[in-house]
Design a protein around this motif. Structure first.
Motif, PDB file in Angstrom:
ATOM      1  N   GLY A 135       2.231   2.379  -3.142  1.00  0.00           N
ATOM      2  CA  GLY A 135       1.324   2.918  -4.154  1.00  0.00           C
ATOM      3  C   GLY A 135       0.240   1.954  -4.628  1.00  0.00           C
ATOM      4  N   LYS A 136       0.251   0.719  -4.144  1.00  0.00           N
ATOM      5  CA  LYS A 136      -0.798  -0.229  -4.553  1.00  0.00           C
ATOM      6  C   LYS A 136      -2.039   0.009  -3.684  1.00  0.00           C
ATOM      7  CE  LYS A 136       2.142  -3.956  -6.290  1.00  0.00           C
ATOM      8  NZ  LYS A 136       2.671  -5.292  -5.967  1.00  0.00           N
ATOM      9  N   THR A 137      -2.894   0.894  -4.124  1.00  0.00           N
ATOM     10  CA  THR A 137      -4.044   1.299  -3.298  1.00  0.00           C
ATOM     11  C   THR A 137      -4.998   0.140  -3.031  1.00  0.00           C
ATOM     12  OG1 THR A 137      -4.929   2.164  -5.355  1.00  0.00           O
ATOM     13  CG2 THR A 137      -4.114   3.777  -3.781  1.00  0.00           C
ATOM     14  N   ASN A 138      -5.015  -0.856  -3.935  1.00  0.00           N
ATOM     15  CA  ASN A 138      -5.880  -2.022  -3.738  1.00  0.00           C
ATOM     16  C   ASN A 138      -5.555  -2.778  -2.458  1.00  0.00           C
ATOM     17  OD1 ASN A 138      -7.268  -1.547  -6.025  1.00  0.00           O
ATOM     18  ND2 ASN A 138      -6.212  -3.081  -7.271  1.00  0.00           N
ATOM     19  N   LEU A 185      -5.186  -1.755   0.362  1.00  0.00           N
ATOM     20  CA  LEU A 185      -5.945  -1.240   1.498  1.00  0.00           C
ATOM     21  C   LEU A 185      -7.163  -2.115   1.788  1.00  0.00           C
ATOM     22  CD1 LEU A 185      -5.751   1.305   3.377  1.00  0.00           C
ATOM     23  CD2 LEU A 185      -7.602   2.258   1.994  1.00  0.00           C
ATOM     24  N   GLN A 186      -7.852  -2.511   0.701  1.00  0.00           N
ATOM     25  CA  GLN A 186      -9.075  -3.319   0.872  1.00  0.00           C
ATOM     26  C   GLN A 186      -8.773  -4.654   1.539  1.00  0.00           C
ATOM     27  OE1 GLN A 186     -12.133  -2.331   0.871  1.00  0.00           O
ATOM     28  NE2 GLN A 186     -11.242  -0.358   0.302  1.00  0.00           N
ATOM     29  N   ASP A 219      -0.162   5.915   6.746  1.00  0.00           N
ATOM     30  CA  ASP A 219       0.498   7.116   6.249  1.00  0.00           C
ATOM     31  C   ASP A 219       1.493   7.699   7.262  1.00  0.00           C
ATOM     32  OD1 ASP A 219      -0.839   6.776   3.940  1.00  0.00           O
ATOM     33  OD2 ASP A 219      -2.413   8.261   4.353  1.00  0.00           O
ATOM     34  N   TYR A 267       0.847  -1.207   0.000  1.00  0.00           N
ATOM     35  CA  TYR A 267       0.000   0.000   0.000  1.00  0.00           C
ATOM     36  C   TYR A 267       0.877   1.250   0.000  1.00  0.00           C
ATOM     37  CZ  TYR A 267      -2.895   3.832   1.607  1.00  0.00           C
ATOM     38  OH  TYR A 267      -3.504   5.054   1.704  1.00  0.00           O
ATOM     39  N   ARG A 268       1.867   1.249   0.870  1.00  0.00           N
ATOM     40  CA  ARG A 268       2.742   2.425   0.965  1.00  0.00           C
ATOM     41  C   ARG A 268       3.513   2.652  -0.331  1.00  0.00           C
ATOM     42  NH1 ARG A 268       4.218   0.120   6.576  1.00  0.00           N
ATOM     43  NH2 ARG A 268       2.885   1.321   7.987  1.00  0.00           N
ATOM     44  N   GLN A 317     -11.506   2.120   7.504  1.00  0.00           N
ATOM     45  CA  GLN A 317     -10.703   2.586   6.371  1.00  0.00           C
ATOM     46  C   GLN A 317      -9.958   3.874   6.730  1.00  0.00           C
ATOM     47  OE1 GLN A 317     -12.521   1.678   2.793  1.00  0.00           O
ATOM     48  NE2 GLN A 317     -11.336   3.059   1.521  1.00  0.00           N
ATOM     49  N   LYS A 323      -5.872   4.142   6.996  1.00  0.00           N
ATOM     50  CA  LYS A 323      -5.129   5.072   6.134  1.00  0.00           C
ATOM     51  C   LYS A 323      -4.201   5.945   6.973  1.00  0.00           C
ATOM     52  CE  LYS A 323      -7.107   6.313   1.711  1.00  0.00           C
ATOM     53  NZ  LYS A 323      -8.071   7.133   0.988  1.00  0.00           N
TER      54      LYS A 323
END
Ligand SMILES: [Zn+2]
Length: 494
Positions: A455-458, A460-461, A489, A452-453, A481, A485
């Motif tokens: 850049g793979k936003t998926n 997160l799910q 972050d 996620y960090r 969520q 986040k």
């Protein structure tokens, strides 16, 4: 390609509809036989009057007259003070007396109109008349012989005749849908086209665009759904246009729609009024309709679909789309009304929006899946209110609400009782408790967190899913969520 675009350059389609509706009276038009014959053995709801025996005398059903006047008022017609019944003579085997008691030159009402929406524009279609007559017996054709069931004979039948104001098969369908809505709201008709209690015949002709006089019309019968009305008229318009282009002459005739083949076929040459040898029914007195009675009936008119639609938008703040869907079927709107009546929510508009959403998505889905009528919905409006209250109080999450709704729908149990019985704990609202779980899941899933960090936003799910699993669905996904986040972050990407 629709008829309209096809003919836009040279031909105009002209359509008028004759709609017959059986009326929801308890007894028949001119005798005391019950109209509740749908599941009865053939020829069990009959008497000498509706069997057309010689020497019997008909008596007018007052409720049928009242229903016809109510319909006429809802369709903006004028009601003359004087009306009468006439004999319409024709020799069909399903007509017990050899004539039908109908109305000819002085019907119960005239000169009304109906409006509907077409691509955001209001279309106004003239109503020539609404009159009252009696239904015929039913013929059942077998190979080499036919049987007759007289149960239907003499059932009150209302006829609504429109002006030839419709200009496309689509308009004919929209008119028919709107008319059905009004009849069902008035409570005068079951509106069931598939059962034949609401029937539609269409007169259709074509003319070169710009021409004033009407072309020769054909009458189309046997259309038993809104879709078949539109399809039959599309077919017939094209057939007539092809004939005119080929230099052939169109003859006035009655044609039947053959649903399985998608064509109309000739049935008989169309009668003219004089073929019926109309004359005043000598066994019935004229009908004198007092102004006081008309006003009494006008005052009894229920809220009609257009008014209800507008109210849902102004009073409840619903979208035009939702208001339309809720009011198309009266029973669905009635259910919504009961939900609102049973609600004590402080914010009625918010409650209306939530009730509409749950009703139109989840409840309608369950009703369709179990193939039942909304009026037979096992989930009572009070039970839906109970569920919405639990959601408002944040006693359950949206996800849990869906599962509880399904269970309540299946069992008829109240949502609150299901929550208690299953020991469903309230959602975790303790921020620190949630933060602890979030941190735990992150440290157990370092790779996903780093994805996620990076850049793979998926990713997160996937973490939200882990947390929901850990909390057994008792956390609110949107809050999870947000917390997730924020935590992720805090650490810069590796
Ligand atoms: Zn009878």
């Amino acid at each position: 390609m629709t008829t309209d675009t096809h003919t836009a350059t040279d031909f105009e389609v002209v359509i008028g509809l004759e709609v017959h509706s059986q009326l929801l009276t308890k007894s028949k038009m001119f005798c005391t036989c019950s109209t509740d014959y749908a599941n009865a053995a053939p020829n069990t709801h009959v008497c000498p009057v509706c069997m057309g025996m010689p020497g019997v005398l008909p008596v007018i059903n007052q409720q049928a007259v009242a229903y016809t006047i109510m319909t006429a008022l809802a369709l903006n017609c004028t009601i003359p003070e004087y009306s009468k019944f006439d004999r319409k003579n024709y020799p069909y085997p399903d007509l017990m007396k050899g004539y039908q008691i109908s109305q000819y030159d002085v019907p119960l009402s005239r000169n009304g109109y109906l409006t509907f929406d077409l691509n955001g524009q209001t279309r106004r279609i003239g109503i020539t008349r609404v009159h009252l007559e009696e239904d015929t017996a039913r013929l059942l054709h077998h190979e080499g012989y036919s049987l007759i069931d007289i149960n239907r004979s003499g059932t009150p039948l209302m006829e609504i005749v429109s002006e030839p104001d419709m200009r496309s098969p689509e308009e004919a369908r929209l008119y028919m849908q709107k008319l059905r809505e009004i009849l069902v709201y008035l409570g005068v008709s079951s509106g069931r086209m598939e059962e034949g209690s609401l029937r539609c015949d269409a007169n259709i002709s074509i003319r070169p665009r710009g021409q004033k006089e009407l072309g020769v019309k054909t009458e189309i019968k046997n259309m038993n759904s809104f879709r078949s009305v539109e399809h039959a008229l599309e077919y017939e318009a094209q057939r007539q246009i092809a004939m005119v282009r080929a230099g052939e002459t169109i003859h006035q005739e009655t044609r039947g729609w053959v649903e399985t083949k998608g064509i109309t076929v000739p049935q008989r040459s169309k009668e003219q009024a004089h073929d019926y040898r109309y004359f005043p029914e000598p066994d019935l007195p004229p009908l004198i309709i007092s102004r006081a009675w008309v006003e009494e009936l006008r005052a009894q008119l229920p809220e009609l679909p257009d008014a209800r639609r507008t109210r849902y938008m102004t009073e409840y703040g619903l979208s035009a789309q939702d208001a339309n869907v809720l009011t198309e079927e009266k029973a669905l709107g009635d259910y919504f009304e009961q939900v609102m009546a049973a609600s004590h929510a402080s914010d009625r508009k918010a409650r209306a929006k939530a009730a509409s959403n749950w009703l139109l998505s989840e409840v309608v889905r369950l009703i369709k899946a179990s193939n039942i009528a909304i009026s037979a919905c096992p989930l009572s409006p009070v039970a839906l209110v109970n569920l919405l209250d639990l959601l408002d109080k944040e006693r359950i999450t949206g996800k849990q609400a869906k599962e509880i709704l399904e269970e309540a729908f299946a069992s008829g149990e109240m949502p609150e009782a299901i929550v208690t019985r299953k020991g469903i704990k309230p959602p975790i609202t303790d921020q620190r408790e949630l933060e602890r779980i979030v941190e735990e899941v992150i440290s157990n899933n370092v790779k996903i967190a780093n994805d996620y960090r990076a850049g793979k936003t998926n990713a997160l799910q996937a973490l939200v899913g882990q947390i929901m699993k850990q909390t057994r669905g008792q956390a609110k996904p949107d809050i999870v969520q947000k917390l997730l986040k924020a935590k992720l972050d805090e650490v810069p990407p590796m």
